[in-house]
Design a protein around this motif. Structure first.
Motif, PDB file in Angstrom:
ATOM      1  N   ASP A   2      -3.261  38.269 -57.987  1.00 37.02           N
ATOM      2  CA  ASP A   2      -2.588  39.238 -57.114  1.00 37.02           C
ATOM      3  C   ASP A   2      -3.371  40.539 -56.989  1.00 37.02           C
ATOM      4  N   ALA A   3      -4.022  40.929 -58.071  1.00 34.31           N
ATOM      5  CA  ALA A   3      -4.766  42.185 -58.070  1.00 34.31           C
ATOM      6  C   ALA A   3      -5.982  42.123 -57.156  1.00 34.31           C
ATOM      7  N   HIS A   4      -6.355  40.920 -56.742  1.00 36.82           N
ATOM      8  CA  HIS A   4      -7.551  40.752 -55.924  1.00 36.82           C
ATOM      9  C   HIS A   4      -7.229  40.392 -54.468  1.00 36.82           C
ATOM     10  N   VAL A   5      -5.934  40.441 -54.110  1.00 31.61           N
ATOM     11  CA  VAL A   5      -5.557  40.170 -52.724  1.00 31.61           C
ATOM     12  C   VAL A   5      -5.610  41.475 -51.930  1.00 31.61           C
ATOM     13  N   ASP A   6      -6.375  41.465 -50.862  1.00 32.02           N
ATOM     14  CA  ASP A   6      -6.519  42.632 -49.988  1.00 32.02           C
ATOM     15  C   ASP A   6      -6.477  42.134 -48.552  1.00 32.02           C
ATOM     16  N   ILE A   7      -5.270  42.086 -47.971  1.00 33.36           N
ATOM     17  CA  ILE A   7      -5.085  41.509 -46.645  1.00 33.36           C
ATOM     18  C   ILE A   7      -5.923  42.222 -45.590  1.00 33.36           C
ATOM     19  N   ASP A   8      -6.107  43.525 -45.734  1.00 33.34           N
ATOM     20  CA  ASP A   8      -6.873  44.283 -44.738  1.00 33.34           C
ATOM     21  C   ASP A   8      -8.337  43.868 -44.687  1.00 33.34           C
ATOM     22  N   ASN A   9      -8.811  43.235 -45.741  1.00 35.43           N
ATOM     23  CA  ASN A   9     -10.222  42.847 -45.790  1.00 35.43           C
ATOM     24  C   ASN A   9     -10.431  41.342 -45.939  1.00 35.43           C
ATOM     25  N   VAL A  10      -9.420  40.557 -45.553  1.00 31.61           N
ATOM     26  CA  VAL A  10      -9.588  39.104 -45.554  1.00 31.61           C
ATOM     27  C   VAL A  10     -10.536  38.710 -44.423  1.00 31.61           C
ATOM     28  N   ASP A  11     -11.536  37.926 -44.734  1.00 29.41           N
ATOM     29  CA  ASP A  11     -12.493  37.446 -43.735  1.00 29.41           C
ATOM     30  C   ASP A  11     -12.339  35.938 -43.578  1.00 29.41           C
ATOM     31  N   LEU A  12     -11.483  35.545 -42.637  1.00 27.94           N
ATOM     32  CA  LEU A  12     -11.256  34.115 -42.430  1.00 27.94           C
ATOM     33  C   LEU A  12     -12.427  33.455 -41.722  1.00 27.94           C
ATOM     34  N   GLY A  13     -13.319  34.257 -41.193  1.00 34.19           N
ATOM     35  CA  GLY A  13     -14.507  33.701 -40.554  1.00 34.19           C
ATOM     36  C   GLY A  13     -15.349  32.899 -41.526  1.00 34.19           C
ATOM     37  N   SER A  14     -15.189  33.186 -42.814  1.00 35.94           N
ATOM     38  CA  SER A  14     -15.963  32.471 -43.827  1.00 35.94           C
ATOM     39  C   SER A  14     -15.412  31.082 -44.099  1.00 35.94           C
ATOM     40  N   VAL A  15     -14.189  30.807 -43.628  1.00 35.18           N
ATOM     41  CA  VAL A  15     -13.586  29.489 -43.859  1.00 35.18           C
ATOM     42  C   VAL A  15     -13.209  28.779 -42.562  1.00 35.18           C
ATOM     43  N   ILE A  16     -13.234  29.504 -41.433  1.00 38.01           N
ATOM     44  CA  ILE A  16     -12.958  28.887 -40.133  1.00 38.01           C
ATOM     45  C   ILE A  16     -14.222  28.974 -39.291  1.00 38.01           C
ATOM     46  N   PRO A  17     -15.064  27.953 -39.314  1.00 36.19           N
ATOM     47  CA  PRO A  17     -16.353  27.990 -38.618  1.00 36.19           C
ATOM     48  C   PRO A  17     -16.221  27.746 -37.118  1.00 36.19           C
ATOM     49  N   SER A  18     -15.647  28.706 -36.420  1.00 42.45           N
ATOM     50  CA  SER A  18     -15.502  28.584 -34.976  1.00 42.45           C
ATOM     51  C   SER A  18     -15.696  29.955 -34.344  1.00 42.45           C
ATOM     52  N   GLU A  19     -16.428  29.983 -33.232  1.00 40.49           N
ATOM     53  CA  GLU A  19     -16.772  31.267 -32.612  1.00 40.49           C
ATOM     54  C   GLU A  19     -15.545  32.032 -32.142  1.00 40.49           C
ATOM     55  N   ASN A  20     -14.533  31.334 -31.647  1.00 41.98           N
ATOM     56  CA  ASN A  20     -13.352  31.998 -31.105  1.00 41.98           C
ATOM     57  C   ASN A  20     -12.167  31.999 -32.074  1.00 41.98           C
ATOM     58  N   PRO A  43      -9.697  33.056 -35.189  1.00 43.46           N
ATOM     59  CA  PRO A  43      -9.288  34.345 -35.766  1.00 43.46           C
ATOM     60  C   PRO A  43     -10.023  34.600 -37.077  1.00 43.46           C
ATOM     61  N   THR A  44     -10.349  35.847 -37.324  1.00 43.43           N
ATOM     62  CA  THR A  44     -11.113  36.185 -38.523  1.00 43.43           C
ATOM     63  C   THR A  44     -10.327  37.031 -39.519  1.00 43.43           C
ATOM     64  N   LYS A  45      -9.167  37.533 -39.095  1.00 42.10           N
ATOM     65  CA  LYS A  45      -8.380  38.405 -39.963  1.00 42.10           C
ATOM     66  C   LYS A  45      -7.027  37.767 -40.286  1.00 42.10           C
ATOM     67  N   ALA A  46      -6.334  38.370 -41.241  1.00 37.89           N
ATOM     68  CA  ALA A  46      -5.000  37.902 -41.614  1.00 37.89           C
ATOM     69  C   ALA A  46      -3.999  39.032 -41.417  1.00 37.89           C
ATOM     70  N   ALA A  47      -2.844  38.697 -40.846  1.00 38.61           N
ATOM     71  CA  ALA A  47      -1.782  39.690 -40.674  1.00 38.61           C
ATOM     72  C   ALA A  47      -0.950  39.804 -41.939  1.00 38.61           C
ATOM     73  N   TRP A  48      -0.710  38.655 -42.571  1.00 39.24           N
ATOM     74  CA  TRP A  48       0.016  38.603 -43.838  1.00 39.24           C
ATOM     75  C   TRP A  48      -0.248  37.265 -44.506  1.00 39.24           C
ATOM     76  N   ALA A  49       0.093  37.191 -45.762  1.00 43.60           N
ATOM     77  CA  ALA A  49      -0.008  35.930 -46.502  1.00 43.60           C
ATOM     78  C   ALA A  49       1.189  35.827 -47.429  1.00 43.60           C
ATOM     79  N   VAL A  50       1.670  34.606 -47.622  1.00 38.61           N
ATOM     80  CA  VAL A  50       2.779  34.350 -48.548  1.00 38.61           C
ATOM     81  C   VAL A  50       2.317  33.354 -49.599  1.00 38.61           C
TER      82      VAL A  50
END
Length: 222
Positions: free
Chosen positions: A172-190, A192-199
């Motif tokens: 939990d101490a390492h979760v930072d939604i403002d700096n989530v980079d989904l581009g590193s796990v979703i290899p597609s040009e179009n 989404p690269t950010k997260a609005a929230w996570a549960v």
């Protein structure tokens, strides 16, 4: 788009619970969710509802709004396949820029509507808790804290207000939604690269302290 990871407990040893990179567990879980089939991710309770405890925690960004609380609660309930949660905790980043009273009002609505029995906060100081108790119509049932925050005064405050103090997982101490980079796990040009929230949701067997299911839901954003 919501990424559903399914149960991540069964990914050992490929999944590391000791991953302390920024957003390490969250991103690893997201990657797993994208590679699994919908059948693999589908959740079913292995025990009757009365025999399990269903808890969830939403991680929000600095610009979070109350509608995201509602989205997160509904998504967790639908994913787990239950009518309600036992406890729903809100996790805010340092430097949250919105009106927390509005967020808490939505948390209270989730209780009033029967979507969750209890609501709680994470890493609240005594001062913030005291302020929250002064206006909350539905009072928090728990405060998730790190071990070093469990001071004598905090323990006294919790006892006086019938507040459970829970230590939150290391990840939990390492979760930072403002700096989530989904581009590193979703290899597609179009994609989404950010997260609005996570549960993060957890289902445990009542009276046995046995974790039956653990997973994440991640709301993507451009």
């Amino acid at each position: 788009m919501i990424i559903s990871t399914g149960d991540i407990r069964r990914c050992v040893p490929s999944f590391s619970y000791a991953d302390t990179r920024k957003n390490g567990e969250l991103l690893h879980a997201a990657q797993l969710g994208l590679t699994r089939s919908s059948q693999t991710k589908r959740q079913t309770l292995s025990e009757p509802r009365d025999n399990v405890i269903v808890n969830a925690k939403v991680f929000l960004s600095r610009h979070a709004n109350s509608s995201q609380i509602r989205e997160a609660v509904d998504a967790a309930i639908a994913e787990i396949g239950v009518d309600n949660l036992d406890t729903f905790v809100i996790g805010l980043p340092q430097g949250y820029e919105g009106d927390f009273k509005k967020l808490w009002a939505e948390m209270e609505t989730s209780v009033i509507q029967g979507k969750t029995y209890n609501i709680g906060v994470s890493d609240f100081s005594e001062a913030r808790l005291d302020e929250l108790f002064s206006y909350a119509k539905v009072q928090p049932k728990c405060n998730q804290i790190s071990l070093d925050a469990a001071t004598t005064s905090m323990l006294t405050f919790a006892k006086q207000h019938d507040l459970d103090l829970l230590t939150h997982p290391v990840a939990d101490a390492h979760v930072d939604i403002d700096n989530v980079d989904l581009g590193s796990v979703i290899p597609s040009e179009n994609a989404p690269t950010k997260a609005a929230w996570a549960v993060r949701y957890e289902v445990s067997i009542r009276c046995r302290s046995l974790l039956a299911t653990k997973g994440y839901l991640i709301q993507c954003a451009h």
